[in-house]
Write a protein that holds these residues in place. Structure first.
Motif, short mmCIF file in Angstrom:
data_model
loop_
_atom_site.label_atom_id
_atom_site.label_comp_id
_atom_site.label_asym_id
_atom_site.label_seq_id
_atom_site.Cartn_x
_atom_site.Cartn_y
_atom_site.Cartn_z
N ALA A 150 13.49 128.81 52.73
CA ALA A 150 14.60 127.87 52.65
C ALA A 150 14.28 126.61 53.46
O ALA A 150 14.46 125.48 52.97
CB ALA A 150 15.88 128.52 53.18
N TYR A 151 13.78 126.84 54.64
CA TYR A 151 13.44 125.71 55.49
C TYR A 151 12.37 124.85 54.85
O TYR A 151 12.48 123.62 54.80
CB TYR A 151 12.94 126.24 56.85
N ALA A 152 11.35 125.51 54.31
CA ALA A 152 10.25 124.79 53.68
C ALA A 152 10.73 124.00 52.47
O ALA A 152 10.29 122.86 52.23
CB ALA A 152 9.14 125.77 53.27
N ARG A 153 11.63 124.58 51.71
CA ARG A 153 12.13 123.92 50.50
C ARG A 153 12.87 122.64 50.86
O ARG A 153 12.69 121.60 50.26
CB ARG A 153 13.06 124.88 49.75
N LEU A 154 13.72 122.73 51.88
CA LEU A 154 14.46 121.54 52.31
C LEU A 154 13.50 120.46 52.78
O LEU A 154 13.65 119.28 52.43
CB LEU A 154 15.43 121.91 53.44
N GLU A 155 12.54 120.88 53.56
CA GLU A 155 11.58 119.92 54.10
C GLU A 155 10.81 119.25 52.97
O GLU A 155 10.68 118.03 52.92
CB GLU A 155 10.61 120.66 55.02
N ARG A 156 10.35 120.06 52.04
CA ARG A 156 9.55 119.54 50.92
C ARG A 156 10.36 118.54 50.10
O ARG A 156 9.83 117.59 49.54
CB ARG A 156 9.10 120.71 50.04
N CYS A 157 11.67 118.76 50.03
CA CYS A 157 12.52 117.88 49.22
C CYS A 157 13.10 116.73 50.03
O CYS A 157 13.96 115.98 49.54
CB CYS A 157 13.62 118.69 48.55
N GLY A 158 12.68 116.61 51.26
CA GLY A 158 13.13 115.50 52.09
C GLY A 158 14.57 115.61 52.55
O GLY A 158 15.24 114.59 52.74
#
Lengths: 142, 142
Positions: A8-16
């Motif tokens: 979840a954290y990575a997804r948010l980060e990847r999507c800015g």
DNA sequence: ATGGGTGCAAAGGATTTGCAACATT
DNA sequence: AATGTTGCAAATCCTTTGCACCCAT
């Protein structure tokens, strides 16, 4: 469990998107529950954990996710929007009887992308869905 | 004009729907305006001709059409349902900027039908759509 | 202290429902 | 008469909006 949190954290980060507690919470739910939940579903469940979570935030956050490619917005059900934590293109089947949405495997999802001549239109999302009566409901009809 | 009236009548008959004046009126509009109108669009326009036509009837009739294969219900626009007089499978493009829906030619629409393994699910409708920004709106952005 | 994020309550708006009137067979 | 159709008004309910508060930078 920790894997989902990390994803979840990575997804948010990847999507800015800034990883606020609420956003993480909602994204974790989405990734952990691939059942195409509605806003209401998500809000109700997460309220048990975090009673202060507002419906507005769930609405805003899911919309934000969809706009930034962090989730898919599904408009199959004419009555309400629902969301999908899987962002890779795939098809859905909507059962008019029970209202459930099922994933449908597409032999080659990428084919769908190129099979259409979109002209100068810039597509950011694609949806393929079927409507009808699911196998279980067909059975119980007899 | 007479051609549309005949086609509307034939469509209702073929789908087993009684050709009431209202149904014919709405079907004629649908066949004559392939612009993916909303319920409101249709009601507003037809009210000019037949002021007594109620919104409820338009809602009911269009739903009836969709359920009987006499029209397609489109749920692309998250805010409102719209309808399509073309019942043959084809794709749609929804522009998030201007809100318009465009037809998209699919090289082989029937391919889509068989490319998915629907298992025991019985599908009655299929929709393929893209969301994004249309060519015109892309231009005017610059 | 500034901008983004959140929450509440209220407003908005599309769609449905209940029911009475009406037409049609 | 009976059944299917229509129309009105009210209700429903999903979703958005305005605004105040709050947190983090």
């Amino acid at each position: 469990m920790a894997a989902i949190e990390r994803e979840a954290y990575a997804r948010l980060e990847r999507c800015g998107l800034r990883p606020s507690p609420q956003r993480l919470l909602i994204m974790e739910y989405l990734i952990g529950h691939l059942t195409h939940p509605t806003v209401e579903d998500i809000h109700k469940k997460l309220c048990q954990k975090v009673p202060t979570l507002s419906r507005t935030t769930v609405y805003n956050t899911l919309r934000l996710f969809a706009e930034n490619g962090a989730a898919q917005m599904l408009t199959i059900d004419e009555h309400r929007v629902c969301y999908d934590g899987i962002v890779e293109p795939h098809a859905h089947f909507y059962c008019k009887k029970c209202g459930k949405i099922f994933d449908i495997l597409i032999s080659d999802a990428n084919l769908l992308r190129v099979s259409a001549d979109l002209g100068g239109n810039k597509a950011t999302e694609m949806q393929l869905y079927y409507r009808g009566v699911c196998a279980k409901c067909v059975e119980s009809e007899q």
